[in-house]
Design a protein around this motif. Structure first.
Motif, PDB file in Angstrom:
ATOM      1  N   UNK A  84       0.837  -1.168  -0.013  1.00 59.30           N
ATOM      2  CA  UNK A  84       0.099  -0.077  -0.040  1.00 59.30           C
ATOM      3  C   UNK A  84       0.970   1.384   0.067  1.00 59.30           C
ATOM      4  N   UNK A  85       2.136   1.176   0.586  1.00 54.83           N
ATOM      5  CA  UNK A  85       2.907   2.301   0.801  1.00 54.83           C
ATOM      6  C   UNK A  85       3.208   2.753  -0.910  1.00 54.83           C
ATOM      7  N   UNK A  86       3.315   1.940  -1.660  1.00 53.42           N
ATOM      8  CA  UNK A  86       3.689   2.313  -2.828  1.00 53.42           C
ATOM      9  C   UNK A  86       2.781   3.121  -3.653  1.00 53.42           C
ATOM     10  N   UNK A  87       1.455   3.428  -3.167  1.00 54.22           N
ATOM     11  CA  UNK A  87       0.497   4.107  -3.863  1.00 54.22           C
ATOM     12  C   UNK A  87       0.959   5.697  -3.969  1.00 54.22           C
ATOM     13  N   UNK A  88       1.077   6.090  -2.669  1.00 58.37           N
ATOM     14  CA  UNK A  88       1.414   7.658  -2.304  1.00 58.37           C
ATOM     15  C   UNK A  88       2.856   7.753  -3.304  1.00 58.37           C
ATOM     16  N   UNK A  89       3.726   6.839  -3.152  1.00 58.22           N
ATOM     17  CA  UNK A  89       4.996   7.009  -3.769  1.00 58.22           C
ATOM     18  C   UNK A  89       5.000   7.159  -5.497  1.00 58.22           C
ATOM     19  N   UNK A  90       3.870   6.471  -5.863  1.00 55.74           N
ATOM     20  CA  UNK A  90       3.423   6.376  -7.442  1.00 55.74           C
ATOM     21  C   UNK A  90       3.007   7.921  -7.699  1.00 55.74           C
ATOM     22  N   UNK A  91       2.056   8.241  -6.703  1.00 53.05           N
ATOM     23  CA  UNK A  91       1.428   9.692  -7.097  1.00 53.05           C
ATOM     24  C   UNK A  91       2.421  10.681  -7.018  1.00 53.05           C
ATOM     25  N   UNK A  92       3.581  10.668  -6.255  1.00 56.80           N
ATOM     26  CA  UNK A  92       4.557  11.675  -6.436  1.00 56.80           C
ATOM     27  C   UNK A  92       5.058  11.837  -7.943  1.00 56.80           C
ATOM     28  N   UNK A  93       5.206  10.576  -8.576  1.00 58.67           N
ATOM     29  CA  UNK A  93       5.748  10.464 -10.084  1.00 58.67           C
ATOM     30  C   UNK A  93       4.405  10.877 -10.804  1.00 58.67           C
ATOM     31  N   UNK A  94       3.298  10.565 -10.471  1.00 51.94           N
ATOM     32  CA  UNK A  94       2.149  11.277 -11.232  1.00 51.94           C
ATOM     33  C   UNK A  94       1.867  12.828 -11.318  1.00 51.94           C
ATOM     34  N   UNK A  95       2.060  13.295 -10.224  1.00 54.29           N
ATOM     35  CA  UNK A  95       2.203  14.817 -10.085  1.00 54.29           C
ATOM     36  C   UNK A  95       3.450  15.512 -10.633  1.00 54.29           C
ATOM     37  N   UNK A  96       4.625  14.773 -10.491  1.00 54.11           N
ATOM     38  CA  UNK A  96       5.660  15.565 -11.308  1.00 54.11           C
ATOM     39  C   UNK A  96       5.471  15.293 -12.659  1.00 54.11           C
ATOM     40  N   UNK A  97       5.096  14.253 -13.446  1.00 58.48           N
ATOM     41  CA  UNK A  97       5.000  14.315 -14.779  1.00 58.48           C
ATOM     42  C   UNK A  97       3.403  14.441 -15.306  1.00 58.48           C
ATOM     43  N   UNK A  98       2.674  14.809 -14.326  1.00 58.36           N
ATOM     44  CA  UNK A  98       1.077  15.212 -14.804  1.00 58.36           C
ATOM     45  C   UNK A  98       0.581  14.093 -15.458  1.00 58.36           C
ATOM     46  N   UNK A  99       0.927  13.078 -15.062  1.00 53.34           N
ATOM     47  CA  UNK A  99       0.578  11.765 -15.891  1.00 53.34           C
ATOM     48  C   UNK A  99      -0.756  10.781 -15.233  1.00 53.34           C
ATOM     49  N   UNK A 100      -1.806  10.756 -16.033  1.00 54.95           N
ATOM     50  CA  UNK A 100      -3.301  10.247 -15.728  1.00 54.95           C
ATOM     51  C   UNK A 100      -2.896   8.633 -15.654  1.00 54.95           C
ATOM     52  N   UNK A 101      -1.762   8.325 -16.644  1.00 56.54           N
ATOM     53  CA  UNK A 101      -1.624   6.772 -16.535  1.00 56.54           C
ATOM     54  C   UNK A 101      -0.949   6.119 -15.257  1.00 56.54           C
TER      55      UNK A 101
END
Length: 410
Positions: A84-101
């Protein structure tokens, strides 16, 4: 909470963990919606993204149940907590790249972790608390989940308005790490103590083994049928709340509905064990279908704020009794070596029913209107309660919480 439950450190840690994971899930949903507000203009697109996680959760549910039955439950909880801890870590990348995928990947991680975590907790409860305390433990568990839902959505709404999303996801990561630490402190007895049990653990166990058990046990079928009918309403809950607000032209009505419904669950939950006591869980839960039907019928007076709010209070009171009762029933009647698969199966049914209910509610609101739909739902609920009560009486089904010192059947 009973003093005996308060002294049970593992149970207390499990409930704190339930609060953290529940609040975290709702916080993530609100934060993800905020992210999608800027990057996904289509409402259909938003709903499809949220449904992807639920769909994959349905697919993995059978295997999650097998894991919960075959392997150590504490290890399953720990691994799902770390995952579950991977979920917010993944969102850091999503925010940085503004990626919906990448955000979609985070949604999938959250749902998969919940798919494994929640049925494992349900399957572990009977081995953590005394059999005579199961109903109270399930009531506490349900109240904790309700508080997590109310608190999670309220706090998340404030956080996303005063903080940037990086900070919100960083806070969620901190709480998930606390959850992992709590899990390491759990002491969950292993179900496989006999040599036969150890042999069984080495054998290949199949998800389909629980279906003959469900067919042979009428109390389980009755509880599944009645809870399925109530899920038809719960799946479209948010759509109905929005519709009531639109009809009465009162945006604040939504807040009042959520607050009163949640508060009534918490207050009524305090009296669940005292009022139910050692009564037959099957007939008691079935009779509560009448209360649900009254609540749905009251909601059909959609232009009256008093009727709608009063009906949601009745609904909340019924929920506070009904769901802890059927959870206790399942824990009593389902043998311990298949409980992981059973609760995964139930979670899978709930996810499917929620999607069906969401589509059905939307279609019925368009084709029938809110009042005819709610009256129809009240009639269906009453018929389900009457039919299952007849079945319970005819088959002399009697399931009661064991007294102090008695063991569970399974």
């Amino acid at each position: 909470m009973n003093p005996s439950l308060l002294r049970n450190r593992t149970f207390v840690y499990m409930m704190i963990g339930e609060a953290i994971q529940g609040a975290g899930l709702w916080t993530s949903i609100i934060a993800n919606l905020q992210f999608m507000q800027s990057h996904v203009p289509s409402d259909l697109g938003k709903s499809l993204i949220l449904m992807c996680g639920l769909f994959l959760g349905v697919l993995i549910s059978p295997q999650a149940g097998v894991w919960a039955d075959r392997y150590d439950k504490k290890k399953i909880l720990l691994l799902s907590g770390l995952f579950r801890c991977l979920a917010p870590l993944t969102m850091f990348a999503a925010l940085h790249y503004e990626s919906v995928a990448i955000m979609l990947l985070s949604v999938v991680i959250m749902q998969l972790a919940a798919t494994v975590y929640m049925p494992t907790v349900q399957a572990a409860l009977p081995s953590v608390v005394a059999a005579s305390e199961l109903l109270k433990a399930n009531s506490v568990n349900f109240n904790v989940m309700t508080l997590a839902r109310i608190g999670g959505t309220a706090v998340a709404g404030i956080l996303v308005s005063v903080m940037n999303l990086y900070t919100v996801y960083a806070l969620s990561l901190v709480f998930y790490m606390i959850l992992v630490v709590l899990i390491t402190q759990l002491k969950i007895p292993s179900a496989a103590t006999a040599s036969s049990g150890n042999v069984r653990n080495k054998e290949k166990i199949r998800f389909t083994e629980l279906f003959p058990l469900i067919r042979q046990e009428p109390s389980i079928l009755i509880a599944l049928l009645n809870s399925g009918v109530i899920t038809l309403f719960l799946g479209g809950f948010n759509l109905l709340v929005l519709k009531f607000s639109e009809i009465q032209n009162k945006p604040e009505l939504m807040g009042w509905i959520y607050s009163l419904e949640g508060t009534s669950i918490l207050v009524a939950g305090l009296f669940a064990k005292r009022l139910i006591g050692k009564r037959n869980l099957v007939t008691s839960s079935t009779l509560f279908m009448v209360l649900f039907a009254i609540a749905f019928a009251g909601m059909s007076f959609s232009e009256s704020s008093y009727a709608v709010l009063g009906s949601f209070v009745i609904f909340g009171c019924a929920v506070a009794f009904f769901f802890p009762m059927i959870s206790t029933l399942f824990q009593i009647k389902v043998p311990g070596d298949v409980q992981g698969r059973f609760f995964s199966f139930r979670g899978m049914l709930d996810r499917v029913m929620f999607q069906v209910a969401l589509l059905a509610t939307g279609a019925c609101l368009d084709w029938l209107g809110i009042s005819p739909y709610l009256v129809s739902l009240a009639v269906l609920t009453l018929l389900s309660g009457f039919l299952t009560l007849l079945i319970a009486k005819r088959k002399a089904v009697d399931v009661r919480q064991p007294r102090s010192g008695e063991a569970l059947e399974g």
